[in-house]
Design a protein around this motif. Structure first.
Motif, mmCIF file in Angstrom:
data_model
loop_
_atom_site.group_PDB
_atom_site.id
_atom_site.type_symbol
_atom_site.label_atom_id
_atom_site.label_comp_id
_atom_site.label_asym_id
_atom_site.label_seq_id
_atom_site.Cartn_x
_atom_site.Cartn_y
_atom_site.Cartn_z
ATOM 1 N N MET A 37 0.834 -1.178 0.000
ATOM 2 C CA MET A 37 0.000 0.000 0.000
ATOM 3 C C MET A 37 0.886 1.252 0.000
ATOM 4 O O MET A 37 2.062 1.177 0.282
ATOM 5 N N SER A 38 0.289 2.352 -0.270
ATOM 6 C CA SER A 38 1.028 3.603 -0.449
ATOM 7 C C SER A 38 1.112 4.426 0.828
ATOM 8 O O SER A 38 0.232 4.360 1.684
ATOM 9 N N ILE A 39 2.173 5.220 0.894
ATOM 10 C CA ILE A 39 2.299 6.260 1.923
ATOM 11 C C ILE A 39 1.742 7.525 1.298
ATOM 12 O O ILE A 39 2.181 7.943 0.218
ATOM 13 N N ILE A 40 0.781 8.145 1.974
ATOM 14 C CA ILE A 40 0.095 9.302 1.414
ATOM 15 C C ILE A 40 0.082 10.436 2.423
ATOM 16 O O ILE A 40 -0.309 10.249 3.580
ATOM 17 N N TYR A 41 0.498 11.608 1.961
ATOM 18 C CA TYR A 41 0.373 12.838 2.736
ATOM 19 C C TYR A 41 -0.779 13.619 2.125
ATOM 20 O O TYR A 41 -0.829 13.810 0.909
ATOM 21 N N ILE A 42 -1.713 14.054 2.963
ATOM 22 C CA ILE A 42 -2.914 14.717 2.480
ATOM 23 C C ILE A 42 -3.205 15.952 3.311
ATOM 24 O O ILE A 42 -2.962 15.965 4.524
ATOM 25 N N ALA A 43 -3.674 17.005 2.645
ATOM 26 C CA ALA A 43 -4.069 18.230 3.336
ATOM 27 C C ALA A 43 -5.089 18.971 2.483
ATOM 28 O O ALA A 43 -5.258 18.681 1.292
ATOM 29 N N SER A 44 -5.742 19.923 3.107
ATOM 30 C CA SER A 44 -6.718 20.748 2.407
ATOM 31 C C SER A 44 -6.737 22.127 3.035
ATOM 32 O O SER A 44 -6.089 22.370 4.052
ATOM 33 N N ASP A 45 -7.501 23.005 2.429
ATOM 34 C CA ASP A 45 -7.884 24.234 3.099
ATOM 35 C C ASP A 45 -9.332 24.046 3.528
ATOM 36 O O ASP A 45 -9.881 22.946 3.451
ATOM 37 N N HIS A 46 -9.958 25.126 3.991
ATOM 38 C CA HIS A 46 -11.346 25.034 4.448
ATOM 39 C C HIS A 46 -12.296 24.634 3.309
ATOM 40 O O HIS A 46 -13.267 23.918 3.534
ATOM 41 N N GLY A 47 -12.000 25.062 2.079
ATOM 42 C CA GLY A 47 -12.850 24.745 0.933
ATOM 43 C C GLY A 47 -12.803 23.294 0.521
ATOM 44 O O GLY A 47 -13.679 22.822 -0.204
ATOM 45 N N GLY A 48 -11.789 22.568 0.967
ATOM 46 C CA GLY A 48 -11.650 21.157 0.640
ATOM 47 C C GLY A 48 -11.732 20.241 1.840
ATOM 48 O O GLY A 48 -11.498 19.039 1.727
ATOM 49 N N PHE A 49 -12.071 20.815 2.994
ATOM 50 C CA PHE A 49 -12.033 20.055 4.245
ATOM 51 C C PHE A 49 -12.904 18.803 4.222
ATOM 52 O O PHE A 49 -12.470 17.722 4.638
ATOM 53 N N ASN A 50 -14.134 18.919 3.754
ATOM 54 C CA ASN A 50 -15.050 17.768 3.784
ATOM 55 C C ASN A 50 -14.572 16.643 2.869
ATOM 56 O O ASN A 50 -14.619 15.467 3.253
ATOM 57 N N LEU A 51 -14.100 16.982 1.687
ATOM 58 C CA LEU A 51 -13.606 15.958 0.772
ATOM 59 C C LEU A 51 -12.324 15.330 1.311
ATOM 60 O O LEU A 51 -12.133 14.116 1.234
#
Length: 143
Positions: free
Chosen positions: A1-15
């Motif tokens: 499986m993959s190592i994944i770093y993920i982040a968002s701003d407020h506009g992408g928070f739910n997704l």
């Protein structure tokens, strides 16, 4: 499986929140770099958190989410060594990896539903870079 770093701003928070759980459920090693709530925040700082992590871990991939994906892709692509692709279809996600060796997929919560986002991330993570002439072209990025 993959190592994944993920982040968002407020506009992408739910997704982003949806994708974190989706990817964990599939067995990926997911590092959520924020935010932890939907309060207003600056997308360039979140893009920087992911790109910094990727530069330290070349085997990892990144996911960035904002309202449209445009701001995140622009911020991430300012960092040498990062190849961020704004994707709106599975075809984009596949070719971003196969031909461009993208190490970050950028998505827009306001333009992409959860099902399509999950499908694009699956394709992105499962597609290998083809190398060859594509590597030659990528090497021209920093000329």
């Amino acid at each position: 499986m993959s190592i994944i770093y993920i982040a968002s701003d407020h506009g992408g928070f739910n997704l982003k929140t949806f994708l974190v759980q989706y990817l964990k459920d599939k067995g990926h090693d997911v590092h959520d770099l924020g935010p932890s709530d939907p309060a207003s925040c600056d997308y360039p700082l979140k893009a920087q958190a992911v790109t910094d992590a990727l530069l330290k871990d070349e085997n990892a991939l990144g996911v960035l989410v904002c309202g449209t994906g445009i701001g995140m892709s622009m911020a991430a692509n300012r960092v040498p060594g990062i190849r961020a692709a704004l994707c709106t279809t599975e075809f984009h996600a596949s070719y971003a990896r196969a031909h461009n060796n993208a190490n970050v997929i950028c998505l827009g919560e306001r333009v992409t539903g959860q099902g399509l986002a999950a499908s694009m991330v699956d394709v992105f993570l499962s597609t290998a870079f083809e190398g060859g002439r594509h590597l030659r072209r990528i090497n021209l990025f920093n000329k």
